[in-house]
Write a protein that holds these residues in place. Structure first.
Motif, short mmCIF file in Angstrom:
data_model
loop_
_atom_site.label_atom_id
_atom_site.label_comp_id
_atom_site.label_asym_id
_atom_site.label_seq_id
_atom_site.Cartn_x
_atom_site.Cartn_y
_atom_site.Cartn_z
N LEU A 278 36.41 29.65 49.38
CA LEU A 278 37.45 30.53 49.89
C LEU A 278 37.41 30.63 51.42
O LEU A 278 36.34 30.57 52.03
N LYS A 279 38.57 30.79 52.02
CA LYS A 279 38.62 31.14 53.43
C LYS A 279 38.05 32.54 53.64
O LYS A 279 37.97 33.33 52.68
N ASP A 280 37.68 32.88 54.85
CA ASP A 280 37.36 34.26 55.17
C ASP A 280 38.60 35.11 54.89
O ASP A 280 39.70 34.77 55.34
N GLY A 281 38.42 36.17 54.14
CA GLY A 281 39.56 36.99 53.78
C GLY A 281 40.29 36.51 52.55
O GLY A 281 41.33 37.07 52.16
N GLY A 282 39.77 35.44 51.91
CA GLY A 282 40.39 34.92 50.69
C GLY A 282 40.10 35.80 49.48
O GLY A 282 39.23 36.67 49.51
N THR A 283 40.82 35.54 48.41
CA THR A 283 40.73 36.37 47.20
C THR A 283 40.46 35.52 45.97
O THR A 283 41.02 34.42 45.82
N TRP A 284 39.61 36.02 45.11
CA TRP A 284 39.37 35.41 43.79
C TRP A 284 39.98 36.33 42.74
O TRP A 284 39.61 37.50 42.66
N MET A 285 40.93 35.81 41.97
CA MET A 285 41.50 36.57 40.86
C MET A 285 40.90 36.06 39.56
O MET A 285 41.01 34.87 39.23
N VAL A 286 40.29 36.96 38.81
CA VAL A 286 39.64 36.63 37.55
C VAL A 286 40.38 37.33 36.42
O VAL A 286 40.40 38.57 36.35
N VAL A 287 41.01 36.55 35.57
CA VAL A 287 41.68 37.10 34.38
C VAL A 287 40.80 36.81 33.18
O VAL A 287 40.45 35.66 32.92
N GLU A 288 40.44 37.86 32.47
CA GLU A 288 39.54 37.73 31.32
C GLU A 288 40.07 38.52 30.13
O GLU A 288 40.89 39.44 30.30
N PRO A 289 39.61 38.21 28.93
CA PRO A 289 40.02 39.01 27.77
C PRO A 289 39.67 40.49 27.97
O PRO A 289 38.59 40.82 28.46
N ILE A 290 40.57 41.35 27.58
CA ILE A 290 40.35 42.79 27.70
C ILE A 290 39.17 43.19 26.82
O ILE A 290 39.03 42.71 25.69
N SER A 355 47.60 44.13 26.95
CA SER A 355 46.99 44.32 25.64
C SER A 355 45.92 43.28 25.35
O SER A 355 45.02 43.51 24.55
N LEU A 356 45.99 42.12 26.03
CA LEU A 356 45.03 41.04 25.78
C LEU A 356 44.13 40.72 26.96
O LEU A 356 43.11 40.07 26.78
N ASN A 357 44.51 41.15 28.15
CA ASN A 357 43.77 40.71 29.35
C ASN A 357 43.46 41.86 30.32
O ASN A 357 44.16 42.86 30.34
N MET A 358 42.41 41.64 31.13
CA MET A 358 42.15 42.45 32.30
C MET A 358 42.16 41.53 33.51
O MET A 358 41.83 40.35 33.41
N VAL A 359 42.58 42.08 34.65
CA VAL A 359 42.67 41.29 35.88
C VAL A 359 41.76 41.92 36.93
O VAL A 359 41.93 43.08 37.29
N LEU A 360 40.79 41.12 37.42
CA LEU A 360 39.85 41.59 38.44
C LEU A 360 40.13 40.87 39.76
O LEU A 360 40.43 39.68 39.78
N GLU A 361 40.01 41.64 40.84
CA GLU A 361 40.14 41.09 42.19
C GLU A 361 38.78 41.11 42.84
O GLU A 361 38.11 42.15 42.84
N ALA A 362 38.36 39.98 43.40
CA ALA A 362 37.07 39.89 44.08
C ALA A 362 37.27 39.35 45.49
O ALA A 362 37.97 38.35 45.69
N THR A 363 36.66 40.04 46.46
CA THR A 363 36.76 39.60 47.87
C THR A 363 35.39 39.70 48.52
O THR A 363 34.47 40.29 47.98
#
Length: 363
Positions: A278-290, A355-363
């Motif tokens: 990732l660039k500095d200031g970039g974002t990782w989006m993690v979608v996982e089963p709820i 209903s099926l997923n959660m979305v996490l943001e990581a920086t």
């Protein structure tokens, strides 16, 4: 004395009666489950032969009319229809069959957020996978993603597609801090573990100024993803074979992982590599089963689905790789956060859920 004997008799009978009631409740529940299980091939036949789609378009109809419209044998269609009506999947009234709006939403509209045909495809693949997973129970070894029975990859892609189509661009990406502005102006994006590229293509269509690269370790899935992108005539997306812990490329504005982190053999190594890419200031989006963080929180219909799929698909896939951490599909936000944080991310938050997923943001 007679009164005492009567009381003792009643006290003995009560537990037996309660036991019989509980047994009946369990048997009734299991019969319902078996009814759903034996519906799997019927639903898939209805989908493959266009029975649901045609019924939506021309219903209410008699069985022979649906047979004529779909080019199928009337006797088979009649039996299929009555089985579907008994399951509550098709509406029947006065000899005519149709789909209610709700039934059509589930079985006949591919872009519906609650289309569940992919779940039936996945269930069928899980049954086909039984011999391999059953053997793995004895050895403790894994079953590689490429060795899963049938087109497991197709089924899983179809299972998650409705959620991506209805939420990825509309809700999930806008929930990330500052990401939409970058995507509109022109960002570099890696979709790690992209599978058939459903998520990658959706993002590439929505943000033509950005450049997208999908990575997956399965050759067949990468080939399917390339064909998918070509069918849509997209010039801002490409697909490559690569592992999550060492894929090529760097200086990404956004990296995404859709329903795959828990399947990885070494998700901690993946988190570390993603952080470096990732660039500095970039974002990782993690979608996982709820999922909740405890078994008790996951004893519900969705948890039941995911625990079963995890036993037959996710855990065997992870155990076939590297360290085989085998997080499982119901790892929960706390455990996932620990894995993400191990890669060097300091800010992690849940930004959306369905209903099926959660979305996490990581920086």
């Amino acid at each position: 004395m007679n009164l005492l004997c009567r009381n003792l008799s009643q006290s003995r009978a009560q537990p037996k009666s309660a036991h019989r009631t509980l047994t009946k409740d369990l048997v009734d529940r299991i019969l319902g489950d078996i009814g759903g299980a034996v519906s799997v091939p019927l639903v898939r036949i209805g989908d493959a032969l266009g029975l649901y789609r045609t019924l939506k378009e021309i219903g209410p109809v008699k069985a022979h009319e649906l047979a004529d419209a779909t080019g199928c044998a009337p006797r088979y269609v009649r039996e299929w229809l009555v089985a579907q009506a008994a399951s509550g999947y098709v509406h029947h009234q006065k000899g005519l069959f149709s789909l209610t709006p709700e039934q059509a939403f589930v079985f006949a509209e591919p872009d519906s957020p609650v289309n569940l045909i992919g779940a039936f495809d996945t269930a069928a693949a899980m049954v086909g996978n039984q011999p391999k997973v059953q053997s793995a129970f004895r050895t403790g070894e894994g079953v590689a993603w490429g060795d899963q029975a049938g087109c497991m990859f197709c089924a899983v892609a179809r299972l998650f597609r409705p959620g991506y189509v209805n939420a990825l661009v509309q809700e999930w990406l806008p929930a990330l801090d500052g990401v939409i502005a970058k995507l509109k102006s022109g960002a570099t994006v890696a979709d790690v573990g992209c599978g058939h590229g459903v998520s990658t293509v959706l993002m590439a269509q929505a943000f033509p100024n950005s450049r997208f690269t999908g990575y997956d370790f399965h050759l067949g899935s990468v080939a399917a993803a390339k064909a998918h992108a070509e069918a849509h005539g997209l010039a801002n997306v490409q697909f490559e074979v690569g592992l999550a812990q060492d894929f090529d490329g760097s200086d990404f504005d956004l990296i995404t992982c859709f329903d795959c982190l828990h399947d990885m053999g070494d998700p901690k190594a993946a988190a570390s590599h993603i952080r470096k890419a990732l660039k500095d200031g970039g974002t990782w989006m993690v979608v996982e089963p709820i999922a909740g963080d405890t078994l008790e929180e996951n004893i519900n219909p969705v948890g039941r689905l995911y625990y079963s799929a995890s036993t037959m698909i996710c855990v065997p896939t992870s155990l076939a790789q590297e360290t085989g951490l085998a997080l499982g599909a119901q790892a929960g936000e706390r455990r996932l956060t620990e894995v993400i944080r191990s890669g060097g991310f300091t800010h992690i938050r849940r930004v959306a859920e369905s209903s099926l997923n959660m979305v996490l943001e990581a920086t």
